[in-house]
Motif scaffolding. Sequence first.
Motif, PDB file in Angstrom:
ATOM      1  N   ILE A  44      -1.230  13.256 -11.468  1.00 13.62           N
ATOM      2  CA  ILE A  44      -1.180  11.813 -10.805  1.00 13.62           C
ATOM      3  C   ILE A  44       0.264  11.327 -10.769  1.00 13.62           C
ATOM      4  CG2 ILE A  44      -1.901   9.452 -11.113  1.00 13.62           C
ATOM      5  CD1 ILE A  44      -4.801  10.622 -12.046  1.00 13.62           C
ATOM      6  N   VAL A  45       1.072  11.388 -11.775  1.00 11.13           N
ATOM      7  CA  VAL A  45       2.461  10.916 -11.947  1.00 11.13           C
ATOM      8  C   VAL A  45       3.011  11.858 -10.804  1.00 11.13           C
ATOM      9  CG1 VAL A  45       4.392  11.255 -13.479  1.00 11.13           C
ATOM     10  CG2 VAL A  45       2.489  10.351 -14.367  1.00 11.13           C
ATOM     11  N   HIS A  46       2.919  12.996 -10.827  1.00 10.03           N
ATOM     12  CA  HIS A  46       3.353  13.724  -9.675  1.00 10.03           C
ATOM     13  C   HIS A  46       3.051  13.355  -8.188  1.00 10.03           C
ATOM     14  CE1 HIS A  46       5.346  17.736  -7.949  1.00 10.03           C
ATOM     15  NE2 HIS A  46       3.936  17.378  -7.162  1.00 10.03           N
ATOM     16  N   ALA A  47       1.913  12.993  -7.932  1.00  9.91           N
ATOM     17  CA  ALA A  47       1.478  12.475  -6.804  1.00  9.91           C
ATOM     18  C   ALA A  47       2.055  11.102  -6.507  1.00  9.91           C
ATOM     19  CB  ALA A  47      -0.177  12.492  -6.611  1.00  9.91           C
ATOM     20  N   VAL A  48       2.079  10.174  -7.477  1.00  6.97           N
ATOM     21  CA  VAL A  48       2.653   8.828  -7.201  1.00  6.97           C
ATOM     22  C   VAL A  48       4.150   8.948  -6.942  1.00  6.97           C
ATOM     23  CG1 VAL A  48       3.363   6.538  -8.143  1.00  6.97           C
ATOM     24  CG2 VAL A  48       0.848   7.537  -8.495  1.00  6.97           C
ATOM     25  N   LEU A  49       4.611   9.989  -7.412  1.00  6.50           N
ATOM     26  CA  LEU A  49       6.379  10.082  -7.145  1.00  6.50           C
ATOM     27  C   LEU A  49       6.359  10.473  -5.661  1.00  6.50           C
ATOM     28  CD1 LEU A  49       7.597  11.717 -10.418  1.00  6.50           C
ATOM     29  CD2 LEU A  49       8.182   9.335  -9.598  1.00  6.50           C
ATOM     30  N   HIS A  50       5.554  11.505  -5.305  1.00  4.19           N
ATOM     31  CA  HIS A  50       5.457  11.700  -3.736  1.00  4.19           C
ATOM     32  C   HIS A  50       5.298  10.500  -2.902  1.00  4.19           C
ATOM     33  CE1 HIS A  50       5.978  16.088  -3.644  1.00  4.19           C
ATOM     34  NE2 HIS A  50       5.093  16.372  -4.396  1.00  4.19           N
ATOM     35  N   LEU A  51       4.250   9.792  -3.228  1.00  8.77           N
ATOM     36  CA  LEU A  51       4.173   8.550  -2.682  1.00  8.77           C
ATOM     37  C   LEU A  51       5.370   7.672  -2.394  1.00  8.77           C
ATOM     38  CD1 LEU A  51       0.625   7.286  -3.719  1.00  8.77           C
ATOM     39  CD2 LEU A  51       1.246   8.656  -1.723  1.00  8.77           C
TER      40      LEU A  51
ATOM     41  N   GLU B 191       1.014  -1.328   0.019  1.00  5.61           N
ATOM     42  CA  GLU B 191       0.020   0.021  -0.085  1.00  5.61           C
ATOM     43  C   GLU B 191       1.002   1.326  -0.159  1.00  5.61           C
ATOM     44  OE1 GLU B 191      -2.751   2.809  -0.050  1.00  5.61           O
ATOM     45  OE2 GLU B 191      -3.218   0.697  -0.160  1.00  5.61           O
ATOM     46  N   LEU B 192       1.080   2.052  -1.194  1.00 10.99           N
ATOM     47  CA  LEU B 192       1.979   3.237  -1.161  1.00 10.99           C
ATOM     48  C   LEU B 192       1.297   4.220  -0.541  1.00 10.99           C
ATOM     49  CD1 LEU B 192       3.042   2.617  -4.767  1.00 10.99           C
ATOM     50  CD2 LEU B 192       4.134   1.673  -2.582  1.00 10.99           C
ATOM     51  N   GLY B 193       0.012   4.500  -0.482  1.00 10.33           N
ATOM     52  CA  GLY B 193      -0.616   5.723  -0.027  1.00 10.33           C
ATOM     53  C   GLY B 193      -1.801   6.253  -0.445  1.00 10.33           C
ATOM     54  N   ASP B 194      -2.334   7.283  -0.175  1.00  8.20           N
ATOM     55  CA  ASP B 194      -3.437   8.121  -0.653  1.00  8.20           C
ATOM     56  C   ASP B 194      -3.274   9.147  -1.427  1.00  8.20           C
ATOM     57  OD1 ASP B 194      -5.016   5.795   0.670  1.00  8.20           O
ATOM     58  OD2 ASP B 194      -4.768   6.989   2.715  1.00  8.20           O
ATOM     59  N   ILE B 195      -4.064   9.504  -2.493  1.00  3.04           N
ATOM     60  CA  ILE B 195      -3.898  10.945  -3.331  1.00  3.04           C
ATOM     61  C   ILE B 195      -5.381  11.582  -3.128  1.00  3.04           C
ATOM     62  CG2 ILE B 195      -3.715  11.606  -5.478  1.00  3.04           C
ATOM     63  CD1 ILE B 195      -1.743   9.141  -6.091  1.00  3.04           C
ATOM     64  N   ALA B 196      -5.507  12.698  -3.251  1.00  2.98           N
ATOM     65  CA  ALA B 196      -6.763  13.347  -3.610  1.00  2.98           C
ATOM     66  C   ALA B 196      -6.448  14.300  -4.624  1.00  2.98           C
ATOM     67  CB  ALA B 196      -7.417  14.158  -2.210  1.00  2.98           C
ATOM     68  N   ILE B 197      -7.508  14.662  -5.559  1.00  6.31           N
ATOM     69  CA  ILE B 197      -7.354  15.326  -6.749  1.00  6.31           C
ATOM     70  C   ILE B 197      -8.465  16.186  -6.747  1.00  6.31           C
ATOM     71  CG2 ILE B 197      -7.894  13.664  -8.060  1.00  6.31           C
ATOM     72  CD1 ILE B 197      -5.660  14.952 -10.012  1.00  6.31           C
ATOM     73  N   ALA B 198      -8.670  17.585  -7.075  1.00  8.09           N
ATOM     74  CA  ALA B 198      -9.611  18.397  -6.959  1.00  8.09           C
ATOM     75  C   ALA B 198      -9.949  18.888  -8.570  1.00  8.09           C
ATOM     76  CB  ALA B 198      -9.565  19.719  -6.197  1.00  8.09           C
ATOM     77  N   TYR B 199     -11.332  18.595  -8.848  1.00  5.50           N
ATOM     78  CA  TYR B 199     -11.769  18.907 -10.132  1.00  5.50           C
ATOM     79  C   TYR B 199     -11.479  20.207 -10.872  1.00  5.50           C
ATOM     80  CZ  TYR B 199     -14.005  18.874 -14.698  1.00  5.50           C
ATOM     81  OH  TYR B 199     -14.272  18.800 -15.833  1.00  5.50           O
ATOM     82  N   GLU B 200     -12.188  21.453  -9.978  1.00  6.35           N
ATOM     83  CA  GLU B 200     -11.943  22.587 -10.676  1.00  6.35           C
ATOM     84  C   GLU B 200     -10.558  23.302 -10.543  1.00  6.35           C
ATOM     85  OE1 GLU B 200     -15.728  22.665  -7.791  1.00  6.35           O
ATOM     86  OE2 GLU B 200     -13.864  21.525  -7.574  1.00  6.35           O
ATOM     87  N   THR B 201      -9.814  22.965  -9.725  1.00  6.48           N
ATOM     88  CA  THR B 201      -8.341  23.538  -9.712  1.00  6.48           C
ATOM     89  C   THR B 201      -7.638  22.814 -10.909  1.00  6.48           C
ATOM     90  OG1 THR B 201      -8.309  23.971  -7.420  1.00  6.48           O
ATOM     91  CG2 THR B 201      -6.243  23.669  -8.503  1.00  6.48           C
ATOM     92  N   CYS B 202      -7.724  21.501 -11.106  1.00 10.08           N
ATOM     93  CA  CYS B 202      -7.237  20.896 -12.224  1.00 10.08           C
ATOM     94  C   CYS B 202      -7.643  21.316 -13.767  1.00 10.08           C
ATOM     95  CB  CYS B 202      -7.308  19.282 -12.241  1.00 10.08           C
ATOM     96  SG  CYS B 202      -6.469  18.678 -10.748  1.00 10.08           S
ATOM     97  N   ALA B 203      -9.139  21.653 -13.894  1.00 10.47           N
ATOM     98  CA  ALA B 203      -9.507  22.072 -14.963  1.00 10.47           C
ATOM     99  C   ALA B 203      -9.189  23.371 -15.105  1.00 10.47           C
ATOM    100  CB  ALA B 203     -11.172  22.151 -14.886  1.00 10.47           C
ATOM    101  N   ALA B 204      -9.117  24.418 -14.279  1.00  6.20           N
ATOM    102  CA  ALA B 204      -8.627  25.555 -14.249  1.00  6.20           C
ATOM    103  C   ALA B 204      -7.204  25.986 -14.698  1.00  6.20           C
ATOM    104  CB  ALA B 204      -8.916  26.512 -13.079  1.00  6.20           C
ATOM    105  N   GLU B 205      -6.192  25.003 -14.032  1.00 12.47           N
ATOM    106  CA  GLU B 205      -4.994  25.024 -14.534  1.00 12.47           C
ATOM    107  C   GLU B 205      -4.956  24.451 -15.845  1.00 12.47           C
ATOM    108  OE1 GLU B 205      -3.128  24.134  -9.939  1.00 12.47           O
ATOM    109  OE2 GLU B 205      -3.241  22.375 -11.419  1.00 12.47           O
ATOM    110  N   ALA B 206      -5.536  23.439 -16.409  1.00 15.18           N
ATOM    111  CA  ALA B 206      -5.283  22.951 -17.613  1.00 15.18           C
ATOM    112  C   ALA B 206      -5.825  24.083 -18.703  1.00 15.18           C
ATOM    113  CB  ALA B 206      -6.294  21.816 -17.832  1.00 15.18           C
ATOM    114  N   GLU B 207      -6.868  24.651 -18.466  1.00 15.28           N
ATOM    115  CA  GLU B 207      -7.693  25.676 -19.340  1.00 15.28           C
ATOM    116  C   GLU B 207      -6.368  26.851 -19.403  1.00 15.28           C
ATOM    117  OE1 GLU B 207     -11.052  28.891 -19.855  1.00 15.28           O
ATOM    118  OE2 GLU B 207     -11.426  26.825 -18.747  1.00 15.28           O
ATOM    119  N   ALA B 208      -5.911  27.423 -18.272  1.00 13.98           N
ATOM    120  CA  ALA B 208      -4.844  28.399 -18.187  1.00 13.98           C
ATOM    121  C   ALA B 208      -3.702  28.031 -19.091  1.00 13.98           C
ATOM    122  CB  ALA B 208      -4.563  28.780 -16.702  1.00 13.98           C
ATOM    123  N   GLY B 209      -3.306  26.786 -19.026  1.00 10.55           N
ATOM    124  CA  GLY B 209      -1.889  26.493 -19.487  1.00 10.55           C
ATOM    125  C   GLY B 209      -2.316  26.081 -21.101  1.00 10.55           C
TER     126      GLY B 209
END
Length: 164
Positions: A124-131, A94-112
């Motif tokens: 998710i890649v970033h979070a798994v590396l943190h785990l 069990e590597l751990g837990d991740i939480a991801i937020a829709y509005e922030t992710c969608a806004a960042e994707a659109e802005a970028g």
Amino acid sequence: MLIDVMTEDRRWRALDLNALADRAAEATLTHLGLNADDFEISLLACNDTRIAVLNEDFRGRPQPTNVLSWPSVERGADRPGGVPDLPRPGPDAELGDIAIAYETCAAEAEAGGKPLSDHTTHLIVHAVLHLLGYDHIRDEDATLMETCEVAILGKLGIPDPYRP
């Protein structure tokens, strides 16, 4: 299943987050020489309101963020820029837990100007590396982590997210 996804915000379903998360996590583990079938991760697909509560509870920051991660074991390297101690199958499965937020992710994707699926995969890649013990607080650690992210995303056909 590598990632067990609990979807609280239905907007994630349009992205087929289960498949996207499994693909991102498997690519990350495989890149590091680990067999993805040997490990488990829990992912909470939520909204900004929920992640703001989690961010305040665990980091003392009462605002939304894109992604949070909680490793089951501290694996970070002692030396700046050092590779973390990678887990082995068995008790560390069990590597751990991740939480991801829709509005922030969608806004960042659109802005970028990025597809939401690409940005979510990156987070998710970033979070798994943190785990797995990777971090970006020290400059040397950030360089190592970003180099891994870019390589993993490249294998998935996603452009370097750090290139302007």
